[in-house]
Design a protein around this motif. Structure first.
Motif, PDB file in Angstrom:
ATOM      1  N   PHE A 286       0.821  -1.211   0.000  1.00 46.82           N
ATOM      2  CA  PHE A 286       0.000   0.000   0.000  1.00 46.82           C
ATOM      3  C   PHE A 286       0.855   1.261   0.000  1.00 46.82           C
ATOM      4  CE2 PHE A 286      -3.557  -2.614   2.035  1.00 46.82           C
ATOM      5  CZ  PHE A 286      -4.153  -2.852   0.818  1.00 46.82           C
ATOM      6  N   GLY A 287       1.993   1.225   0.682  1.00 49.28           N
ATOM      7  CA  GLY A 287       2.899   2.374   0.667  1.00 49.28           C
ATOM      8  C   GLY A 287       3.434   2.648  -0.731  1.00 49.28           C
ATOM      9  N   VAL A 288       3.834   1.597  -1.434  1.00 52.36           N
ATOM     10  CA  VAL A 288       4.325   1.751  -2.802  1.00 52.36           C
ATOM     11  C   VAL A 288       3.203   2.251  -3.711  1.00 52.36           C
ATOM     12  CG1 VAL A 288       5.182   0.480  -4.814  1.00 52.36           C
ATOM     13  CG2 VAL A 288       6.175   0.064  -2.562  1.00 52.36           C
ATOM     14  N   LEU A 289       1.990   1.739  -3.543  1.00 54.51           N
ATOM     15  CA  LEU A 289       0.852   2.199  -4.342  1.00 54.51           C
ATOM     16  C   LEU A 289       0.565   3.680  -4.091  1.00 54.51           C
ATOM     17  CD1 LEU A 289      -1.652  -0.789  -4.166  1.00 54.51           C
ATOM     18  CD2 LEU A 289      -0.545   0.132  -6.196  1.00 54.51           C
ATOM     19  N   LEU A 290       0.634   4.117  -2.852  1.00 54.16           N
ATOM     20  CA  LEU A 290       0.387   5.525  -2.546  1.00 54.16           C
ATOM     21  C   LEU A 290       1.435   6.430  -3.196  1.00 54.16           C
ATOM     22  CD1 LEU A 290      -0.724   5.442   1.183  1.00 54.16           C
ATOM     23  CD2 LEU A 290      -2.076   6.131  -0.784  1.00 54.16           C
ATOM     24  N   VAL A 291       2.685   6.007  -3.195  1.00 59.25           N
ATOM     25  CA  VAL A 291       3.733   6.808  -3.831  1.00 59.25           C
ATOM     26  C   VAL A 291       3.502   6.896  -5.333  1.00 59.25           C
ATOM     27  CG1 VAL A 291       6.196   6.854  -4.390  1.00 59.25           C
ATOM     28  CG2 VAL A 291       5.465   6.377  -2.051  1.00 59.25           C
ATOM     29  N   VAL A 292       3.170   5.777  -5.965  1.00 57.45           N
ATOM     30  CA  VAL A 292       2.933   5.762  -7.411  1.00 57.45           C
ATOM     31  C   VAL A 292       1.719   6.621  -7.759  1.00 57.45           C
ATOM     32  CG1 VAL A 292       2.246   4.288  -9.356  1.00 57.45           C
ATOM     33  CG2 VAL A 292       4.053   3.542  -7.798  1.00 57.45           C
ATOM     34  N   ILE A 293       0.648   6.480  -7.009  1.00 58.52           N
ATOM     35  CA  ILE A 293      -0.560   7.258  -7.275  1.00 58.52           C
ATOM     36  C   ILE A 293      -0.305   8.751  -7.066  1.00 58.52           C
ATOM     37  CG2 ILE A 293      -2.891   7.724  -6.401  1.00 58.52           C
ATOM     38  CD1 ILE A 293      -3.154   4.681  -5.985  1.00 58.52           C
ATOM     39  N   SER A 294       0.463   9.115  -6.038  1.00 58.26           N
ATOM     40  CA  SER A 294       0.750  10.541  -5.817  1.00 58.26           C
ATOM     41  C   SER A 294       1.582  11.126  -6.956  1.00 58.26           C
ATOM     42  CB  SER A 294       1.467  10.742  -4.486  1.00 58.26           C
ATOM     43  OG  SER A 294       2.790  10.248  -4.545  1.00 58.26           O
ATOM     44  N   LYS A 295       2.425  10.340  -7.572  1.00 55.39           N
ATOM     45  CA  LYS A 295       3.210  10.826  -8.716  1.00 55.39           C
ATOM     46  C   LYS A 295       2.346  10.936  -9.968  1.00 55.39           C
ATOM     47  CE  LYS A 295       7.090  11.010  -6.542  1.00 55.39           C
ATOM     48  NZ  LYS A 295       7.615  12.278  -6.113  1.00 55.39           N
ATOM     49  N   VAL A 296       1.435   9.999 -10.166  1.00 53.53           N
ATOM     50  CA  VAL A 296       0.579  10.000 -11.354  1.00 53.53           C
ATOM     51  C   VAL A 296      -0.409  11.163 -11.307  1.00 53.53           C
ATOM     52  CG1 VAL A 296      -1.245   8.730 -12.565  1.00 53.53           C
ATOM     53  CG2 VAL A 296       0.802   7.538 -11.799  1.00 53.53           C
ATOM     54  N   PHE A 297      -0.987  11.429 -10.147  1.00 58.53           N
ATOM     55  CA  PHE A 297      -2.017  12.456 -10.021  1.00 58.53           C
ATOM     56  C   PHE A 297      -1.494  13.779  -9.462  1.00 58.53           C
ATOM     57  CE2 PHE A 297      -4.558   8.522  -9.926  1.00 58.53           C
ATOM     58  CZ  PHE A 297      -5.390   8.799 -10.993  1.00 58.53           C
ATOM     59  N   ALA A 298      -0.208  14.005  -9.529  1.00 57.86           N
ATOM     60  CA  ALA A 298       0.364  15.250  -9.010  1.00 57.86           C
ATOM     61  C   ALA A 298      -0.118  16.443  -9.835  1.00 57.86           C
ATOM     62  CB  ALA A 298       1.887  15.182  -9.041  1.00 57.86           C
ATOM     63  N   VAL A 299      -0.430  17.532  -9.150  1.00 58.54           N
ATOM     64  CA  VAL A 299      -0.881  18.752  -9.808  1.00 58.54           C
ATOM     65  C   VAL A 299       0.337  19.652 -10.028  1.00 58.54           C
ATOM     66  CG1 VAL A 299      -2.339  20.787  -9.608  1.00 58.54           C
ATOM     67  CG2 VAL A 299      -3.134  18.588  -8.735  1.00 58.54           C
TER      68      VAL A 299
END
Length: 124
Positions: free
Chosen positions: A17-30
């Protein structure tokens, strides 16, 4: 031994889940323009709306993206206009200082009465 498997499961889930959160935060970064952030920091931060925008951050965004005038910040005056000009790379002159004027002389006798509510007379 009966506690080892649940602990391992939670550790693995935490890592996944930690790795998923990092990837998602990079993909959806504003992405924001760095100049808007610098202009917001150069403004006085009063969020008064005297410039015609909702606040200092909105005004900074309008300068960078919509071509708003760079000398509209009345509380910041010449210092804010000069700082914004430096950030944007243009020369800016400060806006003319405005002074409020009261035209009604402040009394009901100097103006027309519009209505009376519960015995209290109101002007304008």
């Amino acid at each position: 031994m009966e506690f080892v498997y649940p602990i391992l499961i939670f550790v693995v889930m935490g890592i996944v889940f930690g790795v998923l959160l990092v990837v998602i935060s990079k993909v959806f970064a504003v992405k924001t323009d760095e100049r808007a952030v610098q202009i917001t920091e150069a403004l006085p931060g009063a969020n008064c709306g005297a410039c015609g925008y909702a606040g200092c951050a909105d005004y900074a965004d309008a300068i960078v993206n919509k071509g708003a005038p760079m000398n509209a910040c009345l509380p910041g005056g010449a210092n804010a206009a000069a700082a914004i000009g430096d950030i944007m790379g243009v020369s800016v002159t400060a806006s003319e200082r405005m002074v409020p004027v009261l035209h009604c002389n402040g009394t009901c006798e100097a103006t027309n009465r519009k209505f009376t509510f519960d015995g209290v007379q109101s002007c304008t």
